[in-house]
Write an enzyme that holds these catalytic residues in place. Structure first.
Site, PDB file in Angstrom:
ATOM      1  NE  ARG A 102      -3.837   0.558   2.125  1.00 23.65           N
ATOM      2  CZ  ARG A 102      -5.022   0.642   2.721  1.00 23.65           C
ATOM      3  NH1 ARG A 102      -5.209   1.477   3.726  1.00 23.65           N
ATOM      4  NH2 ARG A 102      -6.030  -0.100   2.311  1.00 23.65           N
ATOM      5  CG  HIS A 129      -8.671  -0.156  -2.386  1.00 22.56           C
ATOM      6  ND1 HIS A 129      -7.858  -1.222  -2.035  1.00 22.56           N
ATOM      7  CD2 HIS A 129      -9.257   0.255  -1.224  1.00 22.56           C
ATOM      8  CE1 HIS A 129      -7.955  -1.422  -0.723  1.00 22.56           C
ATOM      9  NE2 HIS A 129      -8.797  -0.548  -0.215  1.00 22.56           N
ATOM     10  CD  GLN A 132     -13.054  -2.035  -0.211  1.00 25.96           C
ATOM     11  OE1 GLN A 132     -12.229  -1.913   0.684  1.00 25.96           O
ATOM     12  NE2 GLN A 132     -14.262  -2.525   0.006  1.00 25.96           N
ATOM     13  CG  ASP A 224     -13.777   5.942  -0.563  1.00 28.80           C
ATOM     14  OD1 ASP A 224     -13.702   5.826   0.683  1.00 28.80           O
ATOM     15  OD2 ASP A 224     -12.771   5.951  -1.310  1.00 28.80           O
ATOM     16  CB  CYS A 265     -14.194   0.921   0.612  1.00 31.52           C
ATOM     17  SG  CYS A 265     -13.799   2.667   0.671  1.00 31.52           S
ATOM     18  NE  ARG A 293     -10.547  -5.460   1.180  1.00 28.57           N
ATOM     19  CZ  ARG A 293      -9.751  -4.433   1.510  1.00 28.57           C
ATOM     20  NH1 ARG A 293     -10.259  -3.395   2.121  1.00 28.57           N
ATOM     21  NH2 ARG A 293      -8.471  -4.424   1.171  1.00 28.57           N
TER      22      ARG A 293
HETATM   23  N1   CP Z   1     -11.263  -0.272   2.950  1.00 29.93           N
HETATM   24  C1   CP Z   1      -9.976  -0.267   3.331  1.00 29.93           C
HETATM   25  O1   CP Z   1      -9.056  -0.518   2.557  1.00 29.93           O
HETATM   26  O2   CP Z   1      -9.790   0.010   4.642  1.00 29.93           O
HETATM   27  P1   CP Z   1      -8.388   0.242   5.356  1.00 29.93           P
HETATM   28  O3   CP Z   1      -7.835   1.549   4.851  1.00 29.93           O
HETATM   29  O4   CP Z   1      -8.721   0.301   6.826  1.00 29.93           O
HETATM   30  O5   CP Z   1      -7.478  -0.885   5.014  1.00 29.93           O
HETATM   31  N1  NVA Z   2     -10.203   6.442  -1.101  1.00 33.26           N
HETATM   32  C1  NVA Z   2      -9.741   6.082   0.222  1.00 33.26           C
HETATM   33  C2  NVA Z   2      -9.959   4.631   0.474  1.00 33.26           C
HETATM   34  C3  NVA Z   2      -9.614   4.161   1.853  1.00 33.26           C
HETATM   35  C4  NVA Z   2      -9.802   2.689   2.025  1.00 33.26           C
HETATM   36  C5  NVA Z   2      -8.281   6.466   0.381  1.00 33.26           C
HETATM   37  O1  NVA Z   2      -7.499   6.239  -0.541  1.00 33.26           O
HETATM   38  O2  NVA Z   2      -7.941   7.008   1.440  1.00 33.26           O
END
Ligand code: CP
Ligand code: NVA
Length: 313
Positions: A102, A129, A132, A224, A265, A293
């Protein structure tokens, strides 16, 4: 050559997606079925941004496959002190069985994957993502039985989650509409790519600047956060102003299909992108989504390690 990495949804064929969802469902019913796959082996989990769901679910997924998850933060590696992405990828490939990452730039993950000989999984970048989206469409399939023909409306910021949802919906033959202000529209290249996939699967992908038009008759209303982890916090006020008309609330749910569900999400901000009434209401599937997930990530690891995905080429 089977697909080595999972960096974005559009790398999959429609068959790959079905295969992953079927495997996810099986692993959800029998979580320890592949408990030997990673016995005495390590999967690295590198997180340069915060995470609750992805981090913990991948930790459990690796454990359930019999392996050891090695958690790495941005400052733990020599990467933070100037060692190149490529050298890091080559070295870690000599130790670990897979690398879950990430971070911010999609290009960094692509470079890592190109240099690594082990599978690399995108656990969220500024652009995508993909893990997700697998949990999202599995949750929809569980609720509605089939994905083809389903109408999903994504309301709010045209971000990484919106991109992956468009691609997954297109692969599954769904009709995805993104309702967003002009300034927050998704990347036009991602939209065009998803539209090209949808043309072949009988689905569709559209963008509108009218929240009601997006939500009308939808089976799924999805939203989101308005400020993503990769966004400049100084833009928060302007974003809140622009995105307010795209909040998922009771009024918007009322124009959707009578059996419509709400999805997010997470993490959620009640009062911003969704009202508490909807988030905590009977149509909300958000915690099923979060639960999914885990089995979908287990499925991704199994499928990549076993070379089971063909890839869109
Ligand atoms: N939805 C999601 O990816 O959550 P986190 O940022 O908590 O991993
Ligand atoms: N769009 C959000 C998703 C978090 C799971 C971000 O990138 O922060």
């Amino acid at each position: 050559m089977p697909l080595k990495d999972y960096l974005r949804v559009s790398q999959l064929t429609p068959k790959d997606l079905t295969r992953l969802l079927d495997l996810s469902s099986r692993l959800k019913r029998h979580p320890h079925d592949r408990g030997d796959l990673l016995r005495d082996e390590v999967v690295c989990l590198y997180f340069a941004k915060p995470s609750t769901r992805t981090r913990v679910s991948f930790t459990v997924a690796v454990a359930r496959l019999g392996g050891h998850p090695e958690m790495l933060g941005a400052n733990d590696l020599q990467l933070g002190r100037g060692e190149t992405i490529e050298d890091t990828a080559r070295v870690i490939s000599r130790y670990a069985k897979a690398f879950v990452i990430r971070t911010f730039a999609d290009g960094d993950v692509e470079r890592f994957a190109a240099a690594a000989s082990i599978p690399v999984v995108n656990a969220l970048t500024d652009g995508h993502h993909p893990c997700q989206a697998l949990a999202d469409v599995l949750t929809m399939r569980e609720r509605f039985g089939a994905l083809a023909g389903l109408r999903a409306a994504y309301l709010g910021d045209g971000n990484n989650v919106a991109h992956s949802l468009m691609e997954a919906g297109a692969l599954a033959g769904m009709h995805v509409v993104v309702g967003t202000p002009k300034k927050h529209e998704p990347d036009p290249d991602v939209v065009q790519g998803a539209q090209a996939i949808a043309e072949r699967t009988g689905g569709s992908v559209m963008v509108t600047n009218d929240a009601k038009e997006a939500a009308a008759g939808a089976h799924v209303l999805y939203t989101d956060v308005w400020l993503s982890m990769g966004d400049d916090p100084a833009t928060k006020q302007a974003r809140t102003r622009a995105l307010k008309p795209f909040q998922v609330n009771g009024k918007l749910m009322a124009v959707a299909d009578p059996d419509a569900v709400f999805m997010h999400c997470l993490p959620a901000h009640r009062g911003d992108e969704v009202t508490a009434e909807v988030m905590d209401g009977p149509a909300s599937l958000v915690f099923d989504q979060a639960e999914n997930r885990l089995c979908t990530e287990q499925a991704v690891l199994v499928a990549l390690l076993k070379g089971k995905l063909k890839g869109a080429g």
